[in-house]
Each structure stands twice: as C-alpha cells, then as structure tokens.
Design an enzyme around this catalytic site. Sequence first.
Site: not given
Length: 357
Positions: A163, A132, A159
């Site tokens: 990643k 991402s 988050y």
Amino acid sequence: MKKTILVTGGMGYIGSHTVVELLKASSRGNRYEVYSIDNFLNSRIITKRRLEKLTHKEINNFNIDLTNLTRLENTLQKLPPIHAVIHFAALKSVEESVEKPLTYYHNNITSITNLLQCVKSFTIPYFIYSSSCSIYGNLQAKDLPVREDTPPQPTASPYGHTKLIGEEIIKSFASTHPVHSVSLRYFNPAGADPSGIIGEDPGQIVRNLVNVITQAGLYRKPLQVYGNDYPTRDGSCIRDYIHVNDIARAHLDALVYLENLSSKKNSARKRRGVSGHYEAFNLGTGKGVSVLEMISTFEEITGVKLKIKYAPRRSGDVVSIYSDSTKAKKLLKWAPQHSLTDMLKSAWAWEQFRDKN
Ligand code: WQD
C-alpha cells in the site's frame, strides 16, 4: 452528460458499496456511468446479482486480471472516455501477506503500474486509490491519533508495504502527468449496507475480526484472540473501525474535491506545465477500540455470548492505531456518520441473512 467511472474491484467489499453510492448519486443528478473490473480473486460472482437487485441497474463488470496490461488496454478501448479510476482491487489480508509476500507484491503493485499506464495512454484526469492505515506501521502512543503527516514507521506486513509503495508510485506519477490523485487511507472497514443485500463476503477463509465475530456468533464456534499481552488497556490490539458506507461515500467526496481542484488549478497548470495534484487522507472515526471491546460490544448488542480462546500474537499486527481525520473533514467535507453499534448490527444482520439474497 454521464461521467464514466472505472471501479477496479467493484465486486469486492468496499468496491461494491462504492458502486452503490455512485449509482445512487446518478439517480440524483444522473452523473456517473460505472464499469467494474473484477476477476473475483478476492470477491464473489454473486455480488453482481446482488448489486443489480439493490440498484435496479445492470452492472457492467469485466472479469480480467489487472496484472495483464494487454487485456486491460483492450478492455478500456471499448469503453467511453474514462473520467476517473477508483482503484480498490488488491489482496488485503495482513495475515495472508505474511504467508505469501511475493503474491501480494506482484498482484498489488503490478495492478497499479498497469492502471497508471492506462491513465497515461487514455488521458484519464482523476485517480482515487484505496490505501490503508497499514502504511503507518507500528506507531508509538505519542503518535496517536495518527495524522497524514505523521512520519510512518516501517510497515508491519507485506500488505502494508504494497500500500505504501502504491502511494509513492502514484505520487511520483502525478508529479509529471496531468492526473489529479488521492490516496484514501482506510482504517478498519466494518459493517454492511443497511439493505442487507451486500456486505463483506470473504469467501472460504475468514480473517478480519468483525467477520470472525459474526461467524462465531452464528455458528456458535469459539473465536481466537490473537494476543492479550499487548501494552494496551486490556492487552488486546486497538483499531479504528469505520463503517463501509462512510468509506464508500468518501470516494464520491474525493472525486468532487479533485474536480473542483481542476477548475481552480487549470490556469495554474497551464502556466506551470503538465503535472497533477496528489493528496492523502485518513478515513477513520478517531476512536480506538480493542479486540476485547469489539467482542463485548457485539455480545451486548446481540445478546449472543461468544466463546474466546487466547492465541499467540499474529505476525503483521500492529499494537494500536486510530486516526485523526481532520484533513478529510476540512478538505473533502467528509465525516463518518455511523457508530460502532451500526457497524456491528449491520454486520450481524448481513451474516445471518446474506445467503438468502
Ligand atoms: C483486527 C484485530 C487481529 C481476527 C484490516 C484489513 C486491512 C486494512 C486494515 C483496509 C487484529 C485481531 C482478528 C481474529 C483476532 N484495511 N483478530 N482474531 O489486520 O487490522 O487489517 O484493516 O485497507 O485490509 O485487513 O484487521 O480485522 O484482520 O484484525 O484477534 O480471528 O483483530 O489480531 O489485532 P487488520 P483484522
């Protein structure tokens, strides 16, 4: 001879669209047999039926938790030799990761280490990872559009951090194991398959902007704009929205890229001993669009007027990010084919008719 592809998160938003692309490619050259692993933590069971309706094929999904290595290994034992893993399954809300960081670290990172353990024990040659743009953190204007070699800033949310850690684990693993891997850094996925049969089905809590917009349009409810005091052209955050079908197609292009690499690298690998190749690619349009611009574009396209309420900034948000995807164009021979209008029109159609599928 069919190549067996293991898609984790195959019942999710991007996973389901990629399953369709793989099966469509199969009808052209009968190339891929797809098995999905999805425990519906972030997707809905109805997606399996929708995929079968769209592809006219039986969809094989195993409802197991990737953080359970024993169950994962027992499942893979039953499959034909796996040609590639495409790993989508992850918790993916920036906002929710701020509320539940440990849940995100446990789920997103243990899934990767378990899968790589299987890559090793089942000698799987290719691994494609759903990464991402969140790995870049809060960049300054001088670093935009962002390139893969732009030095990242500290990630802005747990988050994004999961990643980034995932990429580093895969890169390190590929340096000592004969697995060719890519990380595909999605910018903001949006839109739905033109069939209207699959799309983003966020379940009970809707967090991503495009889903919030289409639901606000359908149910005539106000939507909150998280912050209008950012240092951007209209005070709202800027993102690079990319059609989900463009992202799905990139996974097949990435697999072909890795397969071609093998044929070139085999001799070098034999000489150099066993290690794999690792590469990261941006997947975006290169166009930055603000929250307010997304809202006004939606209103122009649909004729639906939205009611806006300004709210405080959302923690974990970066101010502005958009991509330089030259590397994917050059090496993967990939380019986005859908416009912002395509994204919003398909998302609006999906919102209005999805429960009729
Ligand atoms: C976009 C902008 C919000 C909702 C997403 C995915 C993540 C990753 C990157 C793939 C932000 C604003 C939102 C609302 C708002 N994709 N917003 N009101 O946070 O950029 O991350 O793309 O891996 O998985 O989650 O996307 O759509 O949540 O937010 O103002 O009700 O819209 O503040 O500026 P985000 P998003």
